[in-house]
Motif scaffolding. Sequence first.
Motif, PDB file in Angstrom:
ATOM      1  N   SER A 556       0.737  -1.206   0.129  1.00  0.00           N
ATOM      2  CA  SER A 556      -0.071   0.059  -0.086  1.00  0.00           C
ATOM      3  C   SER A 556       0.875   1.326   0.014  1.00  0.00           C
ATOM      4  O   SER A 556       0.310   2.392   0.059  1.00  0.00           O
ATOM      5  N   THR A 718       3.207   7.484   4.835  1.00  0.00           N
ATOM      6  CA  THR A 718       4.123   7.181   3.759  1.00  0.00           C
ATOM      7  C   THR A 718       5.485   7.903   3.897  1.00  0.00           C
ATOM      8  O   THR A 718       5.637   8.726   4.765  1.00  0.00           O
ATOM      9  N   THR A 737       5.917   0.535  -5.355  1.00  0.00           N
ATOM     10  CA  THR A 737       5.880   1.449  -6.552  1.00  0.00           C
ATOM     11  C   THR A 737       4.635   2.008  -6.958  1.00  0.00           C
ATOM     12  O   THR A 737       4.472   3.316  -7.029  1.00  0.00           O
ATOM     13  N   ARG A 738       3.822   1.089  -7.325  1.00  0.00           N
ATOM     14  CA  ARG A 738       2.526   1.830  -7.967  1.00  0.00           C
ATOM     15  C   ARG A 738       1.807   2.388  -6.928  1.00  0.00           C
ATOM     16  O   ARG A 738       0.975   3.711  -6.922  1.00  0.00           O
ATOM     17  N   ALA A 739       1.664   1.922  -5.688  1.00  0.00           N
ATOM     18  CA  ALA A 739       0.999   2.709  -4.771  1.00  0.00           C
ATOM     19  C   ALA A 739       1.610   3.905  -4.413  1.00  0.00           C
ATOM     20  O   ALA A 739       1.088   5.057  -4.238  1.00  0.00           O
ATOM     21  N   GLU A 741       3.257   5.833  -6.599  1.00  0.00           N
ATOM     22  CA  GLU A 741       3.010   6.780  -7.625  1.00  0.00           C
ATOM     23  C   GLU A 741       1.701   7.323  -7.501  1.00  0.00           C
ATOM     24  O   GLU A 741       1.407   8.673  -7.901  1.00  0.00           O
ATOM     25  N   ARG A 742       0.572   6.657  -7.158  1.00  0.00           N
ATOM     26  CA  ARG A 742      -0.856   7.333  -6.897  1.00  0.00           C
ATOM     27  C   ARG A 742      -0.571   8.127  -5.647  1.00  0.00           C
ATOM     28  O   ARG A 742      -1.446   9.277  -5.664  1.00  0.00           O
ATOM     29  N   LEU A 743      -0.081   7.685  -4.561  1.00  0.00           N
ATOM     30  CA  LEU A 743      -0.068   8.641  -3.460  1.00  0.00           C
ATOM     31  C   LEU A 743       0.715   9.829  -3.834  1.00  0.00           C
ATOM     32  O   LEU A 743       0.260  11.030  -3.016  1.00  0.00           O
ATOM     33  N   SER A 745       0.445  11.617  -6.379  1.00  0.00           N
ATOM     34  CA  SER A 745      -0.473  12.507  -7.170  1.00  0.00           C
ATOM     35  C   SER A 745      -1.554  13.271  -6.257  1.00  0.00           C
ATOM     36  O   SER A 745      -2.341  14.243  -6.460  1.00  0.00           O
ATOM     37  N   LEU A 746      -1.611  12.730  -4.748  1.00  0.00           N
ATOM     38  CA  LEU A 746      -2.493  13.338  -4.038  1.00  0.00           C
ATOM     39  C   LEU A 746      -1.910  14.448  -3.093  1.00  0.00           C
ATOM     40  O   LEU A 746      -0.635  14.128  -3.026  1.00  0.00           O
TER      41      LEU A 746
END
Length: 833
Positions: A556, A718, A737-739, A741-743, A745-746
Amino acid sequence: MGGTLRLGRKRIPVEDSDTIASALYRAGIRTFSRSLKYHRRRGMYCGTGDCPNCIVTVDSVPGARSCVTPARDGMRVRREGGWPSVERDVLSILDRLHALLPVGFYYKTFIRPRWMWSIADRVIRRTVGLGRLPVVSPAASTSRHLHCDVLVVGGGTAGRAEAVAAATRCERTVLCDEGEVVDPPEGVEVLDRHAAIGTYEGPMVSLASSDGLVQVLPKRIVVATGATEVHPVFPGNDLPGVMLGRAASGLAARGVAAGRRAVVAIGHDEGLDHLEALRAAGVGIAAVVAPGSLADRVPGGLKTFLDADVLRAEGKDRVRFAVLRDSEGVTRGIGCDVFVLSMGLSPRDDLLRMSGEGEQVVAAGDAAGAASPTATPSAGYVCLCEDVSVTDLERAWAEGYRSSELLKRYTTATMGPCQGAMCGRHLAAFAAARSDAANAAGRTTARPLARPTPLEILAAPVHEVIEKRTSLHDLHVEAGARIAWSGSWLRPFGYGDPEEEYRAVRERVSLMDVGTLGKFLVRGLDGNALVDASFPTRIDDLGPGRARYLLALGESGYVFDDGLLCSLGAEGWYVTSTSGAADRMEAWLRDRADRLGLRAHVIDLTAERGAILVAGPLARELLSGLTDDPIDRDAFPHMGVRELIVAGVPCGAIRTGFVGELGFELHHPRSRGPELWRSIVEAGGPLGLVPHGLDALEVLRLEKGHLYVGQDTMLDDTPAKLGLEWAVHPGKRFAATRALERLASLPLDRKLVGLEFEGGGAELRGVPLRAGAAIVGRVTSAARSPILERSIGLGWIRRNAEGEFPGKLRADRIGARVVPTPFYDPEGARFRG
């Protein structure tokens, strides 16, 4: 016992056997609280802890049921719900504004505009509730499990009889009661002052006491919780002075007269006992209301109205008249200052209704009896907790909420502290009178908690832990260390003088037992691939004999641990983790290896290896006399990893700087730990060596701005929130990694920052941080720094209404400001030496 308690500026005498309520009542206090929504006066009512009327704050802790809480000398009591005071409550004007506060008005009023909710929320919070939570560390509490054959809940006559019967059958029997068990039976384990707050599948029953939680796993449960008195509903039924029979007789038993002139309404045999108790206490009986079936048992000489109906109670700040309709239809108003109601019983069946089908749960005594008939209410307050009247129920029904469950959710009836003990059957009777559908008219679902319970008790850590000790435990005890729990480990917190221990690290040399650290060896054909896929740390440039700070992130993207990653070249990788997360680190590595099908071995060396930290400006000088291996700065640089022979003991050494000074972690065979510790202590004597414990470490690491995972972090933290983005190699592909990248953007809504305080110290930990009137965060760590001569800490802060992170704050009454970290030696020259 004697003594006095404090109620504001008043000193209230306390006599033997007094509860808080009886002491206040004897002193002439009649208004105990103000109601939730309309701020109506509320006085002593049930006397058994089943209603919300007499809930007070005791010694800054809210939610105490004063009618069942023993009074003691020095106690400080505060009544809640009124502003500026309970006696003179300006907000009582709300009682005249029912039209503006109809049932469900929260849902109807605060929808648009949305920005108004932030204002309304603050106003509502200030005008309702049972008091403010104290901003102090919760009391220590523990949780434990208890297995038995039979659990009997309730220490009354029926409960004791059931316990004796079970014990006679040679069954292991436990008897619990929320009060004190009088005349406890032999051969039975008694847990008095343990309230049963819920039954669960298993079966299992949770018992809450003042200092912890007991999870009982019995083969059979006997519920002997007795019954509550019926809560009559009529206009004025919530006036101070209107009370149930058990409350009035309970006062009498403590030598307190419920009033000077009473009207007593009786509906069952127990009411006669209450009547006699009142007369014995010197209360004048103005009238008795009784059914014809009890006519020949009412004492002679009393004005008695047979088969009369109670119409209402009248009065402004307390009851003045009981208004009746006699059997001939004549309305009569009888002057009184107390209106006692003993109309029947309602079994305390909430624990029974929580139990699933097929479980071995039975009732005994009054808990197994039938409830007295419940008349359909026509006016008055049904739910005392939530200020729900019959009029509110009628409006909700007209709006389409036509079942007990829907009425409950819309009006919040039965959702207060009493959890429906007073009003649950009235709500069901109201629905039954208006609906033919059985599923619309039943009792609402009973859910834990059956009694109000502090969150600190519900969150109590289990005390049945495996006692973990390092190989040096006995040496710490011999040295006079204060040993206490740190997670599941017993560790030394200090050796007598924490400041001297601190000075030894900063000025001379010290050592510390860090054998509790998690220690793992990762090897195999795919060992490199496993480490690379598991962590955000770059490894392709980490040569043999070098270490790097390590963050552990779940899929996550949230941080769950940190430690060191050490390259051993062909020997694989050595990973250290925090003491409390070693099990999770091992599980994480094994899970990644399994999911990715990697040929790698994860070997847990935590129990096999000890570790000793030698730290301080003279650490190298000390160790140079114990080893022939080179440990100068060039041969053994900061974050280096070497094999050393120290005092004849083979060690895997790591140059670290967690305490901010030159440091060597010596990882060694556990069995040789005492030998190594003694040798270092002996060699360090001339250099002023003093061992240090966790108390000194708290200040040392805080001065360097180093966080503790678990203390300074939360579950959804994070690297960005912790200011540790540098520990994540840019562009690396790994589990999170994907998590990340998403975080990324917030927007960053909160972050961990360094704090400098105008005063205070360790007691600031956990205190809310305010920017103006708004709470924007909390202090996670705090201490007084001897070398900096000021108080410092770490804490969370959120963005303010302007979208900025505030720089000036207050922690309780102490000013604070956000400052950069590290606080001490920001360039790191000390530990790189």
